[in-house]
Design a protein around this motif. Structure first.
Motif, PDB file in Angstrom:
ATOM      1  N   ARG A 119       0.773  -1.148  -0.125  1.00 40.92           N
ATOM      2  CA  ARG A 119       0.038  -0.053   0.079  1.00 40.92           C
ATOM      3  C   ARG A 119       0.883   1.090   0.210  1.00 40.92           C
ATOM      4  O   ARG A 119       1.891   1.304   0.736  1.00 40.92           O
ATOM      5  N   VAL A 120       0.315   2.253  -0.562  1.00 43.08           N
ATOM      6  CA  VAL A 120       1.138   3.538  -0.589  1.00 43.08           C
ATOM      7  C   VAL A 120       1.619   4.001   0.839  1.00 43.08           C
ATOM      8  O   VAL A 120       0.733   3.984   1.765  1.00 43.08           O
ATOM      9  N   GLY A 121       2.700   4.276   0.961  1.00 43.58           N
ATOM     10  CA  GLY A 121       3.219   5.006   2.527  1.00 43.58           C
ATOM     11  C   GLY A 121       3.528   3.860   3.362  1.00 43.58           C
ATOM     12  O   GLY A 121       4.447   4.071   4.236  1.00 43.58           O
ATOM     13  N   PHE A 122       3.382   2.415   3.061  1.00 47.21           N
ATOM     14  CA  PHE A 122       3.677   1.518   4.022  1.00 47.21           C
ATOM     15  C   PHE A 122       5.087   1.133   4.089  1.00 47.21           C
ATOM     16  O   PHE A 122       5.628   0.708   5.243  1.00 47.21           O
ATOM     17  N   ASP A 123       5.954   1.723   2.884  1.00 49.39           N
ATOM     18  CA  ASP A 123       7.302   1.103   3.046  1.00 49.39           C
ATOM     19  C   ASP A 123       7.990   2.173   4.170  1.00 49.39           C
ATOM     20  O   ASP A 123       8.955   1.951   4.415  1.00 49.39           O
ATOM     21  N   ARG A 124       7.494   3.194   4.786  1.00 51.45           N
ATOM     22  CA  ARG A 124       7.772   3.837   5.526  1.00 51.45           C
ATOM     23  C   ARG A 124       7.923   3.144   7.075  1.00 51.45           C
ATOM     24  O   ARG A 124       8.364   3.806   8.101  1.00 51.45           O
ATOM     25  N   LEU A 125       6.945   2.177   7.149  1.00 51.24           N
ATOM     26  CA  LEU A 125       7.087   1.612   8.305  1.00 51.24           C
ATOM     27  C   LEU A 125       8.094   0.583   8.761  1.00 51.24           C
ATOM     28  O   LEU A 125       8.629   0.080   7.785  1.00 51.24           O
ATOM     29  N   SER A 126       8.318   0.318   9.721  1.00 53.52           N
ATOM     30  CA  SER A 126       9.482  -0.768   9.930  1.00 53.52           C
ATOM     31  C   SER A 126       8.719  -1.575  11.296  1.00 53.52           C
ATOM     32  O   SER A 126       7.865  -1.519  11.976  1.00 53.52           O
ATOM     33  N   LEU A 127       9.633  -2.767  11.310  1.00 49.83           N
ATOM     34  CA  LEU A 127       9.368  -3.782  12.373  1.00 49.83           C
ATOM     35  C   LEU A 127       9.640  -2.982  13.872  1.00 49.83           C
ATOM     36  O   LEU A 127      10.569  -2.358  13.904  1.00 49.83           O
ATOM     37  N   TYR A 128       8.863  -3.578  14.835  1.00 46.61           N
ATOM     38  CA  TYR A 128       9.096  -3.045  16.055  1.00 46.61           C
ATOM     39  C   TYR A 128      10.466  -3.607  16.518  1.00 46.61           C
ATOM     40  O   TYR A 128      10.881  -4.754  16.341  1.00 46.61           O
ATOM     41  N   GLY A 129      11.207  -2.634  17.228  1.00 45.45           N
ATOM     42  CA  GLY A 129      12.564  -2.888  17.551  1.00 45.45           C
ATOM     43  C   GLY A 129      12.669  -3.769  18.744  1.00 45.45           C
ATOM     44  O   GLY A 129      11.848  -3.655  19.773  1.00 45.45           O
ATOM     45  N   GLU A 130      13.521  -4.903  18.707  1.00 43.77           N
ATOM     46  CA  GLU A 130      13.734  -5.488  20.147  1.00 43.77           C
ATOM     47  C   GLU A 130      14.802  -4.382  20.929  1.00 43.77           C
ATOM     48  O   GLU A 130      15.694  -3.979  20.438  1.00 43.77           O
ATOM     49  N   HIS A 131      13.979  -3.907  22.164  1.00 44.11           N
ATOM     50  CA  HIS A 131      14.791  -2.480  22.766  1.00 44.11           C
ATOM     51  C   HIS A 131      15.997  -2.906  23.538  1.00 44.11           C
ATOM     52  O   HIS A 131      16.706  -2.062  23.946  1.00 44.11           O
ATOM     53  N   VAL A 132      15.933  -4.331  24.096  1.00 39.54           N
ATOM     54  CA  VAL A 132      16.989  -4.439  24.822  1.00 39.54           C
ATOM     55  C   VAL A 132      17.692  -5.962  24.479  1.00 39.54           C
ATOM     56  O   VAL A 132      17.061  -6.787  24.055  1.00 39.54           O
ATOM     57  N   ALA A 133      18.906  -5.903  24.617  1.00 39.74           N
ATOM     58  CA  ALA A 133      19.499  -7.445  24.333  1.00 39.74           C
ATOM     59  C   ALA A 133      19.293  -8.199  25.505  1.00 39.74           C
ATOM     60  O   ALA A 133      18.660  -7.833  26.751  1.00 39.74           O
ATOM     61  N   ALA A 134      19.445  -9.605  25.317  1.00 41.45           N
ATOM     62  CA  ALA A 134      19.164 -10.598  26.444  1.00 41.45           C
ATOM     63  C   ALA A 134      20.113  -9.978  27.743  1.00 41.45           C
ATOM     64  O   ALA A 134      21.371  -9.607  27.617  1.00 41.45           O
ATOM     65  N   CYS A 135      19.662 -10.062  28.889  1.00 43.61           N
ATOM     66  CA  CYS A 135      20.192  -9.608  29.790  1.00 43.61           C
ATOM     67  C   CYS A 135      19.605 -10.335  31.408  1.00 43.61           C
ATOM     68  O   CYS A 135      18.467 -10.832  31.137  1.00 43.61           O
ATOM     69  N   SER A 136      20.329 -10.554  32.329  1.00 40.72           N
ATOM     70  CA  SER A 136      19.930 -11.361  33.602  1.00 40.72           C
ATOM     71  C   SER A 136      18.924 -10.395  34.340  1.00 40.72           C
ATOM     72  O   SER A 136      17.927 -11.001  34.867  1.00 40.72           O
ATOM     73  N   THR A 137      18.936  -8.990  34.335  1.00 40.11           N
ATOM     74  CA  THR A 137      17.979  -8.229  34.993  1.00 40.11           C
ATOM     75  C   THR A 137      17.373  -7.324  33.950  1.00 40.11           C
ATOM     76  O   THR A 137      18.197  -6.100  33.695  1.00 40.11           O
ATOM     77  N   ASP A 138      16.414  -7.482  33.484  1.00 43.79           N
ATOM     78  CA  ASP A 138      15.621  -6.700  32.507  1.00 43.79           C
ATOM     79  C   ASP A 138      14.428  -5.770  33.263  1.00 43.79           C
ATOM     80  O   ASP A 138      13.396  -6.231  33.644  1.00 43.79           O
ATOM     81  N   LEU A 139      15.235  -4.389  33.094  1.00 46.93           N
ATOM     82  CA  LEU A 139      14.284  -3.381  33.760  1.00 46.93           C
ATOM     83  C   LEU A 139      13.776  -2.598  32.524  1.00 46.93           C
ATOM     84  O   LEU A 139      13.472  -1.430  32.570  1.00 46.93           O
ATOM     85  N   SER A 140      13.397  -3.356  31.360  1.00 51.60           N
ATOM     86  CA  SER A 140      13.302  -2.175  30.131  1.00 51.60           C
ATOM     87  C   SER A 140      11.910  -2.070  29.836  1.00 51.60           C
ATOM     88  O   SER A 140      11.523  -1.371  28.906  1.00 51.60           O
TER      89      SER A 140
END
Ligand SMILES: *Cc1c(COP(=O)(O)O)cnc(C)c1O
Length: 353
Positions: free
Chosen positions: A13-34
């Motif tokens: 669809r027109v304009g759809f190419d401006r969308l991106s996938l939701y980013g994983e905001h934090v790498a794997a970690c033992s204490t995830d406060l994100s």
């Protein structure tokens, strides 16, 4: 594995190419406060239901619009079941509401900074977003929101990622002066002492969006809900479609609402105590955390990338923001059991400024 064909994929669809996938905001970690989920875990009645999934009967479709769960939620928030719509997370409610009430080519107005998914949902549904800066007092900019000529106004209270609630007077002025849909995102409602639910009774254009992903400890089950006038609710359910909440999720959520409220209150009390203690320690270390009515604290840090990296290298994940409007670099930290907060503080250390 089969390689993709040489032929071009169909055009979106027109304009759809401006969308991106939701980013994983934090790498794997033992204490995830994100991610502001409940770091004390999942409440006991919900866990009991999840341990006995075969009893839920998953070979059949669940209730299309979750009739039993809507009744349980209506008792919890104190309105009739006809004023509740559920969804696959409150994300699904927000998206469905924008789709039902926003015209393609129209505008949605919201504050900046706010929940990052809002401009995405607006764009997905063909709307553009007008960002309005918070006032100097930190409250919502009522006049700017109202003069934006938007079809939909979105207010997050308490606001993610800054943490403060909007004034009830401000919300009430927006609701009564605006003809279109006003969405009030209350993902963190249980942590703030002010109930906005009476607003939906007074104003037929107000939708409150809430979730079981945060204090209810069920983010992995994907359950959210909207509270509004029955006319709004019906349109949102049409826009959302049937069967969006799985049978197991419906059963676990209903059990939690029936039996786990004392457990939830304890978590809220401990969260608020740990939040005050963390704020005090941060001030002692030379930081200026923002006032919060939620289970997270936003801490402006000039050296945001280095601070985030140092925390992650030591096993602690936070949500980082490189340039928030009016704030700049900042990290957002979820409040959890004190031992996690102490681990965070020990690695963070004094402010370098
Ligand atoms: C976490 C969050 C949501 C989304 O919650 P889900 O119910 O998991 O989709 C919505 N709004 C805000 C402000 C949030 O922080």
């Amino acid at each position: 594995m089969t390689a993709g064909s040489e032929r071009a994929t169909p055009t979106t669809r027109v304009g759809f190419d401006r969308l991106s996938l939701y980013g994983e905001h934090v790498a794997a970690c033992s204490t995830d406060l994100s991610d502001n989920t409940n770091l004390w875990g999942t409440p006991p009645a919900a866990q009991r239901v999840l341990g006995n999934v075969s009893a839920v009967g998953v070979s059949r479709y669940p209730s299309a619009y979750t009739s039993d769960l809507k009744t349980a939620i209506s008792t919890y928030v104190g309105v009739e079941p006809a004023m509740i719509a559920t969804g696959c997370g409150s994300d699904n409610i927000l998206d469905s509401a924008i789709r039902a009430f926003g015209n393609s080519g129209g505008t949605l107005a919201c504050c900046d900074p706010t929940f990052t998914m809002i401009p995405v949902f607006a764009q997905l549904n063909g709307l553009t977003t007008t960002l309005c800066r918070f006032g100097d007092d930190g409250d919502i900019p009522v006049d700017e929101l109202l003069s934006s000529r938007a079809e939909i106004i979105y207010i997050c209270s308490p606001n993610n990622p800054t943490g403060a609630s909007a004034s009830v007077d401000g919300i009430e002025t927006v609701a009564s002066s605006f003809g279109g849909l006003v969405i009030i995102d209350q993902a963190y409602a249980e942590y703030s002492s002010v109930s906005l639910t009476p607003l939906v009774v007074r104003h037929p254009n107000v939708l409150i969006a809430r979730t079981m992903s945060k204090v209810f400890g069920m983010a992995g089950l994907r359950i959210g809900y909207g509270i509004g006038n029955p006319g709004i609710i019906r349109e949102i359910e049409k826009s959302r479609g049937p069967y969006m909440v799985g049978a197991t999720a419906q059963a676990a959520a209903s059990a939690a609402l029936a039996e786990d409220l004392p457990w939830i209150s304890n978590v809220v009390a401990e969260t608020l105590a740990n939040r005050s203690r963390l704020m005090a320690e941060l001030v002692t270390l030379g930081y200026a955390p923002l006032r919060s009515d939620a289970n997270f604290v936003l801490i402006p840090v000039a050296e945001e990338p280095q601070v985030t990296r140092r925390l992650l290298d030591n096993g602690v994940g936070v949500r980082s923001f490189s340039h928030l409007a009016g704030i700049g670099g900042a990290i957002r930290v979820t409040i959890g059991p004190w031992q996690m907060m102490q681990q965070f503080l020990d690695i963070l250390g004094p402010s370098g400024k």
